[in-house]
Design a protein around this motif. Structure first.
Motif, PDB file in Angstrom:
ATOM      1  N   CYS A  54     -22.331 -89.909  10.055  1.00 40.00           N
ATOM      2  CA  CYS A  54     -21.198 -89.036  10.402  1.00 40.00           C
ATOM      3  C   CYS A  54     -21.239 -88.676  11.887  1.00 40.00           C
ATOM      4  O   CYS A  54     -22.266 -88.222  12.388  1.00 40.00           O
ATOM      5  N   TYR A  55     -20.116 -88.825  12.581  1.00 35.89           N
ATOM      6  CA  TYR A  55     -20.116 -88.523  14.018  1.00 35.89           C
ATOM      7  C   TYR A  55     -20.001 -87.027  14.313  1.00 35.89           C
ATOM      8  O   TYR A  55     -19.997 -86.622  15.467  1.00 35.89           O
ATOM      9  N   LEU A  56     -19.878 -86.210  13.243  1.00 32.31           N
ATOM     10  CA  LEU A  56     -19.811 -84.760  13.468  1.00 32.31           C
ATOM     11  C   LEU A  56     -21.085 -84.030  13.050  1.00 32.31           C
ATOM     12  O   LEU A  56     -21.265 -82.858  13.383  1.00 32.31           O
ATOM     13  N   ARG A  62     -21.828 -89.653  18.697  1.00 35.94           N
ATOM     14  CA  ARG A  62     -20.388 -89.780  18.455  1.00 35.94           C
ATOM     15  C   ARG A  62     -19.907 -91.160  18.904  1.00 35.94           C
ATOM     16  O   ARG A  62     -20.610 -91.880  19.622  1.00 35.94           O
ATOM     17  N   ALA A  63     -18.639 -91.461  18.522  1.00 35.55           N
ATOM     18  CA  ALA A  63     -18.065 -92.771  18.849  1.00 35.55           C
ATOM     19  C   ALA A  63     -18.019 -92.985  20.364  1.00 35.55           C
ATOM     20  O   ALA A  63     -18.142 -94.099  20.837  1.00 35.55           O
ATOM     21  N   GLY A  64     -17.869 -91.913  21.097  1.00 34.10           N
ATOM     22  CA  GLY A  64     -17.816 -92.045  22.553  1.00 34.10           C
ATOM     23  C   GLY A  64     -19.182 -92.215  23.209  1.00 34.10           C
ATOM     24  O   GLY A  64     -19.253 -92.392  24.424  1.00 34.10           O
ATOM     25  N   ASN A  79     -12.560 -83.591  22.746  1.00 31.99           N
ATOM     26  CA  ASN A  79     -12.235 -84.776  21.964  1.00 31.99           C
ATOM     27  C   ASN A  79     -12.496 -86.040  22.797  1.00 31.99           C
ATOM     28  O   ASN A  79     -12.020 -86.155  23.927  1.00 31.99           O
ATOM     29  N   ASP A  80     -13.278 -86.966  22.237  1.00 34.68           N
ATOM     30  CA  ASP A  80     -13.625 -88.188  22.967  1.00 34.68           C
ATOM     31  C   ASP A  80     -12.417 -89.119  23.122  1.00 34.68           C
ATOM     32  O   ASP A  80     -12.459 -90.052  23.930  1.00 34.68           O
ATOM     33  N   PHE A  81     -11.380 -88.882  22.310  1.00 34.32           N
ATOM     34  CA  PHE A  81     -10.170 -89.719  22.383  1.00 34.32           C
ATOM     35  C   PHE A  81      -8.955 -88.810  22.544  1.00 34.32           C
ATOM     36  O   PHE A  81      -7.996 -88.878  21.776  1.00 34.32           O
ATOM     37  N   ALA A  82      -9.027 -87.944  23.534  1.00 28.69           N
ATOM     38  CA  ALA A  82      -8.041 -86.880  23.699  1.00 28.69           C
ATOM     39  C   ALA A  82      -6.640 -87.423  23.970  1.00 28.69           C
ATOM     40  O   ALA A  82      -6.459 -88.386  24.726  1.00 28.69           O
ATOM     41  N   MET A 162      -4.088 -86.595   4.567  1.00 27.14           N
ATOM     42  CA  MET A 162      -3.478 -85.960   5.734  1.00 27.14           C
ATOM     43  C   MET A 162      -3.956 -86.607   7.033  1.00 27.14           C
ATOM     44  O   MET A 162      -3.705 -86.079   8.119  1.00 27.14           O
ATOM     45  N   GLY A 163      -4.677 -87.704   6.908  1.00 29.46           N
ATOM     46  CA  GLY A 163      -5.089 -88.422   8.105  1.00 29.46           C
ATOM     47  C   GLY A 163      -6.393 -87.930   8.692  1.00 29.46           C
ATOM     48  O   GLY A 163      -6.773 -88.334   9.791  1.00 29.46           O
ATOM     49  N   SER A 164      -7.076 -87.032   7.966  1.00 27.94           N
ATOM     50  CA  SER A 164      -8.366 -86.581   8.475  1.00 27.94           C
ATOM     51  C   SER A 164      -9.329 -87.758   8.489  1.00 27.94           C
ATOM     52  O   SER A 164      -9.405 -88.531   7.540  1.00 27.94           O
ATOM     53  N   SER A 165     -10.053 -87.885   9.586  1.00 28.07           N
ATOM     54  CA  SER A 165     -10.858 -89.075   9.796  1.00 28.07           C
ATOM     55  C   SER A 165     -12.243 -88.958   9.183  1.00 28.07           C
ATOM     56  O   SER A 165     -12.996 -89.926   9.173  1.00 28.07           O
ATOM     57  N   PRO A 169     -16.468 -80.757   7.594  1.00 29.45           N
ATOM     58  CA  PRO A 169     -15.459 -79.716   7.854  1.00 29.45           C
ATOM     59  C   PRO A 169     -15.217 -79.518   9.348  1.00 29.45           C
ATOM     60  O   PRO A 169     -16.124 -79.147  10.084  1.00 29.45           O
ATOM     61  N   HIS A 170     -13.984 -79.771   9.765  1.00 29.59           N
ATOM     62  CA  HIS A 170     -13.674 -79.677  11.192  1.00 29.59           C
ATOM     63  C   HIS A 170     -12.191 -79.457  11.408  1.00 29.59           C
ATOM     64  O   HIS A 170     -11.370 -79.721  10.535  1.00 29.59           O
ATOM     65  N   GLY A 171     -11.862 -78.954  12.567  1.00 29.93           N
ATOM     66  CA  GLY A 171     -10.468 -78.785  12.967  1.00 29.93           C
ATOM     67  C   GLY A 171     -10.307 -79.244  14.397  1.00 29.93           C
ATOM     68  O   GLY A 171     -11.231 -79.805  14.993  1.00 29.93           O
ATOM     69  N   GLN A 172      -9.116 -79.033  14.932  1.00 29.83           N
ATOM     70  CA  GLN A 172      -8.836 -79.468  16.298  1.00 29.83           C
ATOM     71  C   GLN A 172      -8.108 -78.383  17.082  1.00 29.83           C
ATOM     72  O   GLN A 172      -7.519 -77.470  16.499  1.00 29.83           O
ATOM     73  N   ILE A 173      -8.143 -78.531  18.390  1.00 28.54           N
ATOM     74  CA  ILE A 173      -7.398 -77.663  19.298  1.00 28.54           C
ATOM     75  C   ILE A 173      -6.742 -78.570  20.333  1.00 28.54           C
ATOM     76  O   ILE A 173      -7.430 -79.381  20.952  1.00 28.54           O
TER      77      ILE A 173
END
Ligand code: H2U
Ligand code: ZN
Length: 351
Positions: A54-56, A62-64, A79-82, A162-165, A169-173
């Protein structure tokens, strides 16, 4: 205005979303048949507290190529892919009526809610959910103070539908220079309402909803969660503070504790509805962060869950919805009633 013979539980009708000015078509006659109560269970998931791929998860790469610290509660990173880039140009590029363009700058971040890979918001301890609330508020404060940030959008995509990758448990800003389309609509309606009534729209709305009671799902001393009158998604909810609050950073300690409480209770009811880890997109709408005080604003969160009848049957926004307008069968009142009947003990821990 003429009044017609109208029965809201029988006759097709349109309801206007007072927050966006948009309409939803409600077809209650299609749900006359009683609820079958059938729950198609999804395959029971067994997840581990730590997933080496898991990258989190704490300590993982992480992927980056960057490595996460051994974080113990929450963790925020760029975000590595902002989708937005800080320091990139901003402002109008042209005023071409047919090809209008504006350069947009901003910052995108990811928030890990917990080091535990196997948890979700409803399964987290209250004190740990409170830490997530504090991070949300702190991020709005920090990013909103930047001169190039006019709006801070906090959200969570939960579940693969919903497209969560990632189930961690995580969210975004996403913090933009301009106010995005959805909060911009709400800004205009709330501003116009305050000018007409000298009261914030959502405070008047909440008072009417509390009086009616039929769309309330769960409430505590500081918060109310309800299925809005104009809900589009079958089990959509709106989460509102009772007090006039413009943005997350203004919440008191007691209000943040109460927010953790109602988040846990609401999302537990969601999970229990179809005995599945209930997918949704949720997010916060507060006042723009241009440095002005927007007294017409009232802080709120939207929950937009796609499931309709079971863990596997979702509502499709296609055909008429794409080309005409959103439509629903089950009424907001029926949806609220179903959610009210749910237990607040999570099905995964209930015997
Ligand atoms: P979603 O699950 O809501 O898509 O959010 C995950 C975000 O995490 C996504 O925007 C980012 C993706 O760009 N991400 C990283 O920043 N680093 C990674 O190593 C993978 C995913
Ligand atoms: Zn993980």
């Amino acid at each position: 205005m003429t009044t017609i013979a109208f029965e809201p539980t029988e006759h097709p009708h349109r309801r206007r979303n007072a927050l966006t000015g948009e309409w939803v078509l409600v077809s209650p006659h299609r749900t006359k048949r009683p609820w079958q109560g059938q729950v198609e269970k999804s395959a029971p998931e067994t997840r581990l507290p730590y997933d080496p791929t898991c990258y989190l998860c704490p300590g993982n790469e992480r992927a980056g190529g960057k490595r996460n610290p051994q974080y113990a509660s929450t963790f925020v990173f760029d975000n590595d892919f902002a989708a937005l880039l800080p320091g990139s140009p901003s402002g109008p590029v042209n005023d071409d009526e047919l090809f209008q363009t504006e350069a947009e700058t901003g910052t995108c971040r990811v928030i890990c809610f917990s080091p535990r890979h196997d948890l979700t918001l409803p399964e987290m301890e209250l004190g740990d959910i409170r830490r997530v609330v504090d991070v949300w508020a702190q991020q709005v404060e920090e990013l909103g103070a930047r001169p190039d940030v006019g709006y801070v959008q906090i959200f969570e995509n939960r579940g693969a539908v919903m497209g969560s990758s990632n189930p961690h448990p995580h969210g975004q800003i996403w913090a933009n220079h301009t106010v995005p389309v959805e909060p911009a609509k709400e800004d205009a309606t709330q501003r116009a309402y305050l000018a007409r009534h000298s009261q914030p729209l959502l405070l008047d709305y909440l008072a009417r909803e509390i009086e009616a009671g039929e769309r309330i799902v769960v409430q505590n001393r500081h918060w109310v969660a309800l299925v809005p009158y104009w809900a589009v998604w079958p089990f959509e909810t709106l989460l509102l503070p009772r007090r006039h609050v413009l943005a997350l950073p203004e919440l008191s300690g007691d209000e943040r504790d109460a927010l953790a409480d109602i988040l846990k209770r609401l999302t537990t009811r969601y999970d229990n509805l179809f005995e599945t880890s209930f997918p949704y997109s949720m997010g916060w709408h507060g006042q723009p962060t241009d440095g002005e005080r927007h007294a017409h604003w009232q802080l709120h969160a939207h929950f937009y869950p796609p499931l309709l009848r079971s863990a596997t049957v979702k509502k499709f926004m296609v055909g008429y919805e794409m080309l005409g307008m959103p439509q629903r069968d089950i009424t907001a009142e029926q949806a609220a009633d179903r959610l009210r009947q749910m237990s607040e003990e999570h099905y995964r821990t209930a015997g």
